[in-house]
Write a protein that holds these residues in place. Sequence first.
Motif, PDB file in Angstrom:
ATOM      1  N   GLU A  47     -27.810  13.125  31.055  1.00  0.00           N
ATOM      2  CA  GLU A  47     -26.773  12.402  31.986  1.00  0.00           C
ATOM      3  C   GLU A  47     -27.585  12.393  33.282  1.00  0.00           C
ATOM      4  O   GLU A  47     -27.347  11.439  34.104  1.00  0.00           O
ATOM      5  CB  GLU A  47     -25.410  13.416  32.088  1.00  0.00           C
ATOM      6  CG  GLU A  47     -24.669  13.151  30.804  1.00  0.00           C
ATOM      7  CD  GLU A  47     -23.278  13.555  30.710  1.00  0.00           C
ATOM      8  OE1 GLU A  47     -22.730  13.576  31.929  1.00  0.00           O
ATOM      9  OE2 GLU A  47     -22.542  13.782  30.046  1.00  0.00           O
ATOM     10  N   PHE A  48     -28.268  13.481  33.566  1.00  0.00           N
ATOM     11  CA  PHE A  48     -29.096  13.193  34.945  1.00  0.00           C
ATOM     12  C   PHE A  48     -29.985  12.055  34.875  1.00  0.00           C
ATOM     13  O   PHE A  48     -30.055  11.403  35.831  1.00  0.00           O
ATOM     14  CB  PHE A  48     -29.726  14.544  35.149  1.00  0.00           C
ATOM     15  CG  PHE A  48     -29.910  14.582  36.596  1.00  0.00           C
ATOM     16  CD1 PHE A  48     -29.422  15.060  37.591  1.00  0.00           C
ATOM     17  CD2 PHE A  48     -31.532  14.070  37.039  1.00  0.00           C
ATOM     18  CE1 PHE A  48     -29.913  15.062  38.991  1.00  0.00           C
ATOM     19  CE2 PHE A  48     -31.767  14.299  38.572  1.00  0.00           C
ATOM     20  CZ  PHE A  48     -30.933  14.689  39.242  1.00  0.00           C
ATOM     21  N   ILE A  83     -37.541  15.331  36.445  1.00  0.00           N
ATOM     22  CA  ILE A  83     -37.243  16.397  36.379  1.00  0.00           C
ATOM     23  C   ILE A  83     -38.421  17.384  36.276  1.00  0.00           C
ATOM     24  O   ILE A  83     -39.110  17.371  35.385  1.00  0.00           O
ATOM     25  CB  ILE A  83     -36.091  16.860  35.445  1.00  0.00           C
ATOM     26  CG1 ILE A  83     -34.736  15.996  35.661  1.00  0.00           C
ATOM     27  CG2 ILE A  83     -35.766  18.437  35.405  1.00  0.00           C
ATOM     28  CD1 ILE A  83     -33.842  16.385  34.689  1.00  0.00           C
ATOM     29  N   VAL A  94     -31.511  21.413  39.539  1.00  0.00           N
ATOM     30  CA  VAL A  94     -32.691  20.738  39.039  1.00  0.00           C
ATOM     31  C   VAL A  94     -33.511  20.610  40.324  1.00  0.00           C
ATOM     32  O   VAL A  94     -33.202  20.294  41.373  1.00  0.00           O
ATOM     33  CB  VAL A  94     -32.091  19.207  38.821  1.00  0.00           C
ATOM     34  CG1 VAL A  94     -33.114  18.529  38.225  1.00  0.00           C
ATOM     35  CG2 VAL A  94     -30.896  19.266  37.905  1.00  0.00           C
ATOM     36  N   GLY A 148     -31.446  18.671  42.774  1.00  0.00           N
ATOM     37  CA  GLY A 148     -30.036  18.176  42.379  1.00  0.00           C
ATOM     38  C   GLY A 148     -29.292  19.114  41.748  1.00  0.00           C
ATOM     39  O   GLY A 148     -29.629  20.268  41.606  1.00  0.00           O
ATOM     40  N   MET A 168     -26.123  19.461  38.760  1.00  0.00           N
ATOM     41  CA  MET A 168     -25.139  18.873  37.671  1.00  0.00           C
ATOM     42  C   MET A 168     -24.093  19.948  37.441  1.00  0.00           C
ATOM     43  O   MET A 168     -24.132  21.185  37.077  1.00  0.00           O
ATOM     44  CB  MET A 168     -26.040  18.716  36.449  1.00  0.00           C
ATOM     45  CG  MET A 168     -27.047  17.910  36.531  1.00  0.00           C
ATOM     46  SD  MET A 168     -28.037  17.579  35.061  1.00  0.00           S
ATOM     47  CE  MET A 168     -29.159  18.980  34.994  1.00  0.00           C
ATOM     48  N   TYR A 180     -21.473  15.783  32.425  1.00  0.00           N
ATOM     49  CA  TYR A 180     -21.918  16.642  33.734  1.00  0.00           C
ATOM     50  C   TYR A 180     -21.678  15.687  34.977  1.00  0.00           C
ATOM     51  O   TYR A 180     -22.161  14.402  34.719  1.00  0.00           O
ATOM     52  CB  TYR A 180     -23.231  17.073  33.622  1.00  0.00           C
ATOM     53  CG  TYR A 180     -23.456  18.063  32.627  1.00  0.00           C
ATOM     54  CD1 TYR A 180     -23.489  19.653  33.198  1.00  0.00           C
ATOM     55  CD2 TYR A 180     -23.371  18.036  31.147  1.00  0.00           C
ATOM     56  CE1 TYR A 180     -23.832  20.568  32.399  1.00  0.00           C
ATOM     57  CE2 TYR A 180     -23.749  19.257  30.540  1.00  0.00           C
ATOM     58  CZ  TYR A 180     -23.692  20.523  31.290  1.00  0.00           C
ATOM     59  OH  TYR A 180     -24.037  21.489  30.250  1.00  0.00           O
ATOM     60  N   CYS A 214     -23.321  14.632  38.219  1.00  0.00           N
ATOM     61  CA  CYS A 214     -24.750  14.662  38.730  1.00  0.00           C
ATOM     62  C   CYS A 214     -24.754  14.258  40.235  1.00  0.00           C
ATOM     63  O   CYS A 214     -24.205  13.316  40.671  1.00  0.00           O
ATOM     64  CB  CYS A 214     -25.594  13.923  37.950  1.00  0.00           C
ATOM     65  SG  CYS A 214     -25.817  14.367  36.089  1.00  0.00           S
ATOM     66  N   HIS A 215     -25.567  15.107  40.994  1.00  0.00           N
ATOM     67  CA  HIS A 215     -25.458  14.770  42.413  1.00  0.00           C
ATOM     68  C   HIS A 215     -26.926  15.065  43.070  1.00  0.00           C
ATOM     69  O   HIS A 215     -27.514  16.300  42.729  1.00  0.00           O
ATOM     70  CB  HIS A 215     -24.444  15.686  43.109  1.00  0.00           C
ATOM     71  CG  HIS A 215     -24.732  15.474  44.733  1.00  0.00           C
ATOM     72  ND1 HIS A 215     -24.091  14.419  45.319  1.00  0.00           N
ATOM     73  CD2 HIS A 215     -24.960  16.396  45.606  1.00  0.00           C
ATOM     74  CE1 HIS A 215     -24.483  14.676  46.490  1.00  0.00           C
ATOM     75  NE2 HIS A 215     -24.901  15.785  46.905  1.00  0.00           N
ATOM     76  N   LEU A 216     -27.568  14.010  43.585  1.00  0.00           N
ATOM     77  CA  LEU A 216     -28.855  14.284  44.111  1.00  0.00           C
ATOM     78  C   LEU A 216     -28.664  14.666  45.694  1.00  0.00           C
ATOM     79  O   LEU A 216     -27.740  14.248  46.361  1.00  0.00           O
ATOM     80  CB  LEU A 216     -29.622  12.919  44.129  1.00  0.00           C
ATOM     81  CG  LEU A 216     -31.009  13.023  44.543  1.00  0.00           C
ATOM     82  CD1 LEU A 216     -31.816  13.622  43.494  1.00  0.00           C
ATOM     83  CD2 LEU A 216     -31.547  11.668  44.530  1.00  0.00           C
TER      84      LEU A 216
END
Length: 156
Positions: free
Chosen positions: A38-39, A48, A62, A70, A72, A79, A81-83
Motif C-alpha cells: 500500500e505504501f 523503502i 518507514v 513516512g 502507515m 493502511y 500512508c503518509h509521507l
Amino acid sequence: MTWLIIFLLVVVIGYYISRMAKDQEEGARHDTGLAILEFGRAFPNEAIRSLHETADGSAIFVRLHDNKAGIMRNHRAHYACHLIEPGRVRVQPLPNGRSFSAEFLDSPTQNGNFVFSSEQEAAEVLLWLLGNYVPAHETDAHSKAHPHPESGHSSV
C-alpha cells in the motif's frame, strides 16, 4: 431437551466463528507485506530503506532511501500512508523509554502515542523523525533567501 441441545450447539458454533474472525483480523493487523504494497501504491517513487512496527501493530514507521520518513497507520483492512515532510512533525518522548507522542502537522489523523517493543526501536524511529526535522532558524533563513516571487514577501 432437544431445544436445549440445539441452543448449546448454536452457542458453541457462534463462539468458534467469532473466535476465527478475531484471529483472522489480528493476523491482518500485522501484515507488513500489505503495508509495504500500500505504501508503494501511494508513493511509487519512494524506495523503502527500513521499517519499524509499533508493539500493537497499529502503525509502521518507514525510513526511505533519501532519509525521509513516512508512517502507515493500520485501519484493519488497509493502511493509511503518509509521507512526513521535513519540519512538519513534532515528537515528544514518553517516560517509559519505549514510546513517544507524535503530532503530524500536515495530517492530524496520524497523531498519537506510539509504543515499540524496545527502547532501541523507539530511539531509532525518533532519530529518523528528528533527522527529518528542520529547525526554525533554518526555515527562516531559507525564507529570507528565497522570497515568494508573486508577493515579494518571504514565506514562513
